[in-house]
Motif scaffolding. Sequence first.
Motif, PDB file in Angstrom:
ATOM      1  N   MET A   1      39.561   6.047  28.107  1.00 17.46           N
ATOM      2  CA  MET A   1      40.936   6.492  27.991  1.00 17.46           C
ATOM      3  C   MET A   1      41.490   6.038  29.377  1.00 17.46           C
ATOM      4  N   PRO A   2      42.635   5.683  29.355  1.00 17.70           N
ATOM      5  CA  PRO A   2      43.221   4.950  30.548  1.00 17.70           C
ATOM      6  C   PRO A   2      43.658   5.959  31.465  1.00 17.70           C
ATOM      7  N   VAL A   3      43.691   5.918  32.753  1.00 15.41           N
ATOM      8  CA  VAL A   3      44.077   6.851  34.016  1.00 15.41           C
ATOM      9  C   VAL A   3      45.483   6.320  34.265  1.00 15.41           C
ATOM     10  N   ILE A   4      46.243   7.461  34.192  1.00 11.11           N
ATOM     11  CA  ILE A   4      47.775   6.977  34.498  1.00 11.11           C
ATOM     12  C   ILE A   4      48.211   7.416  35.797  1.00 11.11           C
ATOM     13  N   SER A   5      47.386   8.461  36.264  1.00 13.10           N
ATOM     14  CA  SER A   5      47.700   8.881  37.778  1.00 13.10           C
ATOM     15  C   SER A   5      46.561   9.735  38.309  1.00 13.10           C
ATOM     16  N   MET A   6      46.492  10.011  39.643  1.00 12.02           N
ATOM     17  CA  MET A   6      45.563  10.717  40.519  1.00 12.02           C
ATOM     18  C   MET A   6      46.242  11.347  41.491  1.00 12.02           C
ATOM     19  N   PHE A   7      45.925  12.493  41.693  1.00  9.39           N
ATOM     20  CA  PHE A   7      46.401  13.324  42.943  1.00  9.39           C
ATOM     21  C   PHE A   7      45.619  14.604  43.131  1.00  9.39           C
ATOM     22  N   GLU A  62      56.841  17.963  34.757  1.00  5.38           N
ATOM     23  CA  GLU A  62      58.425  18.028  34.721  1.00  5.38           C
ATOM     24  C   GLU A  62      58.952  16.948  35.421  1.00  5.38           C
ATOM     25  N   ILE A  63      58.444  16.584  36.483  1.00  9.09           N
ATOM     26  CA  ILE A  63      59.002  15.275  37.179  1.00  9.09           C
ATOM     27  C   ILE A  63      58.759  13.877  36.606  1.00  9.09           C
ATOM     28  N   HIS A  64      57.941  14.044  35.958  1.00  9.20           N
ATOM     29  CA  HIS A  64      57.554  12.589  34.931  1.00  9.20           C
ATOM     30  C   HIS A  64      57.682  12.805  33.703  1.00  9.20           C
ATOM     31  N   LYS A  65      58.417  13.484  33.117  1.00  8.97           N
ATOM     32  CA  LYS A  65      58.640  13.660  31.717  1.00  8.97           C
ATOM     33  C   LYS A  65      58.974  12.541  31.068  1.00  8.97           C
ATOM     34  N   GLU A  66      60.015  11.644  31.421  1.00  8.60           N
ATOM     35  CA  GLU A  66      60.562  10.676  30.873  1.00  8.60           C
ATOM     36  C   GLU A  66      59.488   9.319  30.988  1.00  8.60           C
ATOM     37  N   ASP A  67      58.566   9.309  31.988  1.00 11.75           N
ATOM     38  CA  ASP A  67      57.714   8.250  32.216  1.00 11.75           C
ATOM     39  C   ASP A  67      56.779   8.527  31.377  1.00 11.75           C
ATOM     40  N   LEU A  68      56.228   9.867  31.279  1.00 11.64           N
ATOM     41  CA  LEU A  68      55.200  10.155  30.361  1.00 11.64           C
ATOM     42  C   LEU A  68      55.294   9.845  28.781  1.00 11.64           C
ATOM     43  N   PHE A  82      51.713   1.840  31.922  1.00  9.24           N
ATOM     44  CA  PHE A  82      51.778   1.744  33.280  1.00  9.24           C
ATOM     45  C   PHE A  82      51.188   3.105  34.109  1.00  9.24           C
ATOM     46  N   LYS A  83      50.994   2.891  35.175  1.00 14.91           N
ATOM     47  CA  LYS A  83      50.652   3.927  36.317  1.00 14.91           C
ATOM     48  C   LYS A  83      51.737   4.921  36.396  1.00 14.91           C
ATOM     49  N   ILE A  84      51.697   6.144  36.617  1.00 17.50           N
ATOM     50  CA  ILE A  84      52.725   7.071  37.093  1.00 17.50           C
ATOM     51  C   ILE A  84      52.567   7.436  38.496  1.00 17.50           C
ATOM     52  N   ASP A  85      53.367   7.438  39.402  1.00 19.33           N
ATOM     53  CA  ASP A  85      53.489   7.977  40.693  1.00 19.33           C
ATOM     54  C   ASP A  85      52.598   9.362  40.874  1.00 19.33           C
ATOM     55  N   PRO A  86      51.677   9.579  41.544  1.00 16.55           N
ATOM     56  CA  PRO A  86      51.246  10.810  41.852  1.00 16.55           C
ATOM     57  C   PRO A  86      52.169  11.917  42.395  1.00 16.55           C
TER      58      PRO A  86
END
Length: 88
Positions: A1-7, A62-68, A82-86
Motif C-alpha cells: 500500500m503506497p505511503v502518501i505522506s508522513m509527519f 481538511e487541508i489536503h482534501k482535494e489532493d486526497l 503522488f506524495k502529499i505534503d506533510p
Amino acid sequence: MPVISMFYGIIIRMQSEHGGKHHVPHIHVICGDDESVFSLEGEQLEGKIPAAKKKLVEAWIEIHKEDLQANWRLLDEGEQFFKIDPLK
C-alpha cells in the motif's frame, strides 16, 4: 500500500479497493502500533490512534482534501499516485 505522506510519527497510506470493506474513499493511518482508517471527509471508520494524533490527521485531511481525492481517482484508474505534503 503506497505511503502518501508522513509527519509527527504518523504514516498515511492509500490504495484503491474495488469492492473493499469500507465502500468509501479512505486512507489508512499508522501511528506506532495503532492503526486507523479515515474517510476522505475526515470520519474515522475503523481502528484507533491516540487522540492528539487523531486531531493532527483530521487537520491534515481538511487541508489536503482535494489532493486526497485526486490521488484516490488516480489509484482507482491504475495511475501513479503522488506524495502529499506533510503537516508542518
